[in-house]
Design a protein around this motif. Structure first.
Motif: not given
Lengths: 313, 428, 353
Positions: C63-66, C121, C125-126, C128-130, C134-135, C148, C192, C197
């Motif tokens: 995802l190019r976050l790293n 981008r 998209q991604i 997340f776990q929790d 993530s919001l 986005p 959801r 998002r």
């Protein structure tokens, strides 16, 4: 899907208030539940009213309203009387006038210094925390240097270097005050930077500036604001200390620290009546103490309300 | 089967800023001797609160507001059980760790990061099995004195032996006194007249005071110079610690006692926590999601370990989990909980073969299985807010079979077939 | 166009370990250590492994976050082009290699920065776990979902509002939920919102980073069903990262098993579950607790823990815990070998076992 059906009932019970307002009301309600908050709030509001209506409460005489009028050059302070409701200092400076206009000055010093500190602190802290690397290293080493010098000594030296006076005190306090905010903001950002919603924003294509202003600062600003509100009191106290040491405003200026400095010789009265001049020290000192206390109480209460750990869920 | 512990209609509330969270709504469970009992449910259903209520360690602002928790330890209970909610805190302290041990989800937070593993396990021995340890130390000292020749060390050892004997004597006296108080307290349990209530309060206070005295005496052991005599005792305990770690499959048990928690992996930390819990041979081990933070392969190791221990050293296990797979593998009997209600209690085989409560049915259907399936069935809606829980049966807003009565009255837990209890109006 | 939406070649992601006064670089945590992976258009690839095996790092690097340490990632490039670049890069002659590098700059997404990343981008998209993490807790649901769209300046305010409402209905929520804060929702509803998002910019590829592990069983089923429906409706490709094997079995067409930064086995879901070759996969499968007291599987209990990724064991990474390990396993690192069709195994001894 079906979830919405279940929640429908709850929905209808909600009154149509904008959610941001609702959130604000919720916080305010919690804020006001603490009796100490009320005390702090009352103190600060009282001071603010005095500051705002200073020209009405104590009408100024000369061109500079901050100069305390004095009737005569008699060295012994005189006790409260009809003309001087709170008595006078040495050289007959009116304490009441000094306290009223001193409030205005206190707000001016406190707010200017803390606001400037916040601005510098947030910018540098955000730079250091978000970008890291060399920027972080340089900024943090500079703050370390500031921490290494004893605060009051540095302040005194700088004031003397710039030239005595209130302006110098304000500038010096700005110069010396920002590292605290920078550190706190940086720490907050370091924690937040790894949060998933920051990553999500990056994955959504948000630019660094947008991430800092939209996602990071709204979540980290509260802890700094709390410190800032507490610091307003401290800053006024430090300014008073500098004035007391003879580095701030000149004699006869409506500055609480200055007033305490002028009462230095009258703390203890003559042998037959030790407490003869109680008013010269107690009144300005009490005002300073109340001002600091008010801000501290407010800051404490704000911490209880805005601390995320104390919030619901 | 003989009962070990029974919770009868326990109500626990949390008095928070937002309102009163009615976390437990009259939960009843019975754990028998020698069985593995499962408590399963989604997060927030009150399974952890149930066991915390049983151990009486509900954190503030929580309070147990009703019900009975009966303990059947066959010591002085005459088969009716002791209601531990009526007992003093000192009594609970003697139960916790001695008869009931507990392990938590986060092993890393249950261990103190600044104390060595050996110290933490040894502490459990010191607290709960001091008499055995003392006796053993005295014996080894005796043996050493008999075989030893050196004059000075022999003399020092004799002195040590004397101190240990004194300590043992004190301990025995304390145990006797406490046992006496407990016996008397039990006799007074049901009487309601003023004199016996006064006596009961007096005894409870006395018991607390005794505890404090013992604490002061034990502090003496830490005084400089005097503490050196204790080295022998620690040596004895260390042997036991190493044995225990070996038993639990900790690799190189000789060195692990000198390590600190952060040097161990999550699975190893959980083993150490289990070691601490087992150091005192508890009658019941309460495991609160012991493997939720571990990987599947490590989870398999820990589950295997608990199963083995169950067959060798612990009598009963109360196993809390949200994973139905683990329940199926581990437990003999199980209670399904939902929003503070105990919905259904049954033998594991019955429950999976023939679930009766609509919630249990939904839960079982929503789990992905090994066999291929097209779409998972799910329970519509979400878990209710327990500040304003639904009236009557707390599941009725999500229940496909809800009737009028379901929203009015709470269904009682009734026996549907042998050993299969269910709280639902569909079956009454 | 090829049928591979994402091609990962020899991807490495090392995290430096610093120490001493001057923060010298001491060692590397080899989170992802040479991974080759292809994700086909329209499939759901399950990436399975224990914690610390690098599965999340791999996802975030795609995802190019790293920033990747080494290796190439191609997104939506024709197969011939990818092959050409790969051939040039691995060629003997220096000239060809430098030509390959030049070509690579254009199509390798690990070399994209700043503005060049924006189209990516949109398409990747991604989730997340929790969802409670993530919001952004201080933003309204509307702002969260629109983020986005606003950040990439794709629509004007009216279109955004329309899109947000549409998205809320797609994920099974209602218009009224738009003006609320995340903390007013339950875990499932928050997830959801996170899914809405992720779908806002009409992505083609969505990374699912353990989207159901923070949820309860009954809610997990709702979310899994929703994800399957969305995949069919919007022709999405998923990379489904999880440690929960039964979930992966339910949702994926193909599975890749990861251990200590390496792929151990890939194959279709049936290959992996029915015709397991790698001893690690076998142990992993047997360790799943099965929610059925009647079926008793034989347990393979692995001894020991996952080794430290700073110093992965020599040879096959799994050898210290593998009961079939032989000398060759301790010396040479096995490559991914084709076992059948689409089934690849990285084990020296899979044929004998």
């Amino acid at each position: 899907m079906n979830e919405t059906v279940v929640n429908e009932r709850e929905e209808k019970e909600k009154i149509a208030v904008h959610p941001r307002l609702q959130e604000f009301l919720f916080s305010t309600r919690r804020f006001l539940k603490n009796p100490l908050t009320i005390i702090g709030l009352v103190i600060i509001i009282l001071f603010a009213l005095i500051a705002v209506f200073a020209p009405l409460i104590a009408p100024p005489h000369g061109s500079d309203p901050y100069r305390i009028p004095h009737t005569g050059w008699k060295m012994t302070p005189s006790p409260p009387s009809d003309i001087h409701p709170l008595g006078t200092l040495e050289q007959q400076y009116d304490i009441f006038y000094g306290v009223v206009w001193g409030t205005r000055l206190a707000f001016r010093i406190g707010v200017t210094v803390v606001f400037a500190n916040l601005l510098i602190g947030i910018i540098l802290g955000a730079l250091a925390g978000y970008y890291g690397g060399i920027a972080d290293e340089i900024i943090m080493r500079i703050t370390d240097m500031f921490y290494a010098i004893p605060f009051l000594v540095a302040a005194m030296a700088l004031v003397v270097a710039i030239g005595r006076g209130l302006k110098a005190v304000i500038i010096v306090l700005i110069i010396l005050g920002w590292p605290t905010y920078t550190r706190v903001i940086r720490g907050e950002i370091l924690v937040l930077r790894e949060k998933d919603y920051i990553l999500a924003a990056r994955a959504g294509g948000a630019s660094s500036l947008r991430i800092i202003f939209k996602h990071i600062l709204p979540n980290s600003i509260y802890s700094v604001l709390i410190i800032a509100s507490m610091n307003i009191g401290t800053v006024v106290l430090t300014a008073a200390a500098l004035s007391f040491l003879g580095l701030g405003s000149e004699t006869g200026y409506a500055d609480w620290g200055q007033m305490v400095a002028m009462s230095r010789n009258w703390i203890v009265g003559p042998a037959d009546n030790r407490l003869a001049f109680w008013y010269v020290v107690i009144i300005p000192g009490f005002v300073i103490a109340m001002f600091v206390l008010g801000w501290n109480l407010l800051g404490d209460a704000a911490r209880d309300v805005f601390d995320p750990k104390m919030r619901r869920r | 089967m003989q009962k070990l512990i029974e919770a009868r209609d326990v109500y626990t509330n949390f008095f928070t800023f937002e309102g009163v969270v009615k976390a437990l709504n009259g939960v009843s469970i019975i754990v028998n001797q020698g069985e593995t009992y499962g408590l399963v449910g989604e997060s927030g259903c009150g399974k952890s609160v149930t066991v915390r209520s049983i151990m009486r360690i509900v954190q503030s602002p929580g309070r147990i507001v009703g019900g009975k928790i009966l303990l059947f330890l066959s010591r002085e209970d005459k088969g009716q059980g002791i209601d531990i909610l009526k007992r003093s805190e000192a009594y609970m302290e003697s139960i916790r760790g001695n008869d009931i041990s507990m392990i938590f989800q986060e092993a890393s937070t249950s261990l103190n990061p600044v104390l060595s593993i050996g110290y933490q396990v040894a502490e459990s021995f010191l607290l709960h099995r001091l008499d055995e340890m003392l006796k053993e130390t005295i014996d080894t000292l005796k043996a050493e004195i008999e075989s030893g020749k050196l004059f000075i060390t022999g003399w020092w050892k004799k002195f040590q032996g004397l101190l240990f004997k004194a300590e043992l004597k004190g301990l025995e006296r304390y145990t006797d006194m406490v046992a006496g108080i407990d016996r008397r307290l039990y006799e007074l349990e049901d009487s309601t007249d003023k004199i016996s209530i006064d006596e009961r309060n007096h005894l409870n206070r006395k018991r607390d005071r005794l505890k404090k005295t013992v604490f002061v005496v034990q502090c003496v052991r830490h005084l400089p110079f005097i503490k050196h005599y204790g080295k022998k005792l620690h040596k004895t305990i260390r042997i036991h610690v190493i044995d225990l770690l070996k038993e639990l499959g900790v690799p190189n048990p000789q060195n692990v006692p000198d390590m600190y928690p952060h040097e161990l992996s999550g699975g190893m930390q959980q083993r150490i926590v289990i070691a601490i819990a087992l150091a005192c041979h508890p009658k019941l081990l309460i495991a609160d999601e012991p493997t939720s933070n571990l990987d599947v392969t490590i989870q398999a190791q820990i589950i295997d370990l608990i199963k083995n221990l169950k067959s060798t050293s612990i009598a009963s296990v109360l196993f809390i989990t949200h994973d139905l797979g683990l329940v199926a593998e581990m437990c003999d009997r199980v209670t399904v909980m939902y929003a503070g209600d105990a919905c259904e209690t049954a033998a594991v085989k019955d429950l999976f073969k023939e679930p009766l409560h609509p919630y249990t049915k939904g839960l079982l259907r929503s789990v992905p299985k090994l066999k291929a399936q097209k779409e998972l069935e799910s329970i519509p809606g979400t878990v209710p807010n327990l500040i304003h829980p639904p009236s009557g049966c707390r599941f009725h807003p999500r229940c496909p079979h809800a009737k009028d009565i379901c929203s009015e009255d709470k269904p009682p837990l009734t026996e549907h077939s042998e050993g299969h209890f269910i709280a639902c109006y569909l079956y009454t | 166009m090829s049928n591979n939406i994402i091609e990962v070649r020899e991807l490495k992601k090392y995290y430096p370990v610093q120490g001493g006064v001057f923060k010298r670089h001491i060692a590397d945590v080899k989170a992802v250590d040479g991974v080759n992976l292809a994700i086909k258009k329209g499939e759901c690839l399950g990436l399975v492994g224990e914690s610390g095996c690098g599965k999340t790092t791999l996802g975030k690097t795609i995802l190019r976050l790293n920033q990747a340490t080494e290796g190439r990632i191609y997104f939506n490039e024709p197969e011939e082009k990818v092959e050409e670049v790969e051939k040039l890069l691995s060629s003997e002659s220096r000239e060809e290699r430098s030509r390959g590098q030049k070509l690579r700059q254009k199509i390798d997404i690990t070399k994209f920065y700043g503005r060049k990343l924006l189209p990516l981008r949109q398409k990747i998209q991604i989730v997340f776990q929790d969802p409670s993490n993530s919001l952004n807790p201080r933003m309204l649901v509307k702002g969260i979902i629109a983020e986005p769209l606003i950040a990439q300046k794709l629509m004007n305010a009216r279109e955004i509002e329309k899109r947000v409402i549409e998205l809320l209905y797609t994920v099974g929520m209602a218009k009224e939920h738009m003006m609320r804060y995340p903390h007013e929702f339950s875990g499932g509803q928050r997830q959801r919102i996170a899914i809405a998002r992720a779908l806002a910019t009409y992505p083609e590829f969505v990374l699912m980073d353990e989207p159901t592990s923070a949820l309860d069983v009954s809610v997990q089923a709702q979310i899994l069903n929703l994800l399957q429906k969305l995949q069919a409706d919007f022709k999405l490709t998923y990379l489904f990262v999880t440690h929960h094997l039964l979930v992966v079995k339910h949702i994926s067409n193909r599975i890749a098993v990861m251990y200590l930064g390496k792929i151990m086995e890939t194959g279709t879901t049936d290959d992996i579950f029915e015709d397991t070759h790698h001893p690690y996969t076998r142990a992993l499968l047997s360790a799943i607790p099965i929610p059925d007291p009647e079926t008793k599987m034989e347990k393979i209990i692995l001894t020991g823990d996952v080794p430290n990724p700073v110093n992965p064991p020599k040879g096959c990474r799994f050898n210290p815990r593998c009961k079939y390990a032989k000398t060759v396993c301790r010396e040479a690192e096995p490559e991914l070998e084709k076992a059948a069709g689409n089934h690849f195994v990285a084990c020296h001894r899979w044929k004998e076992l």
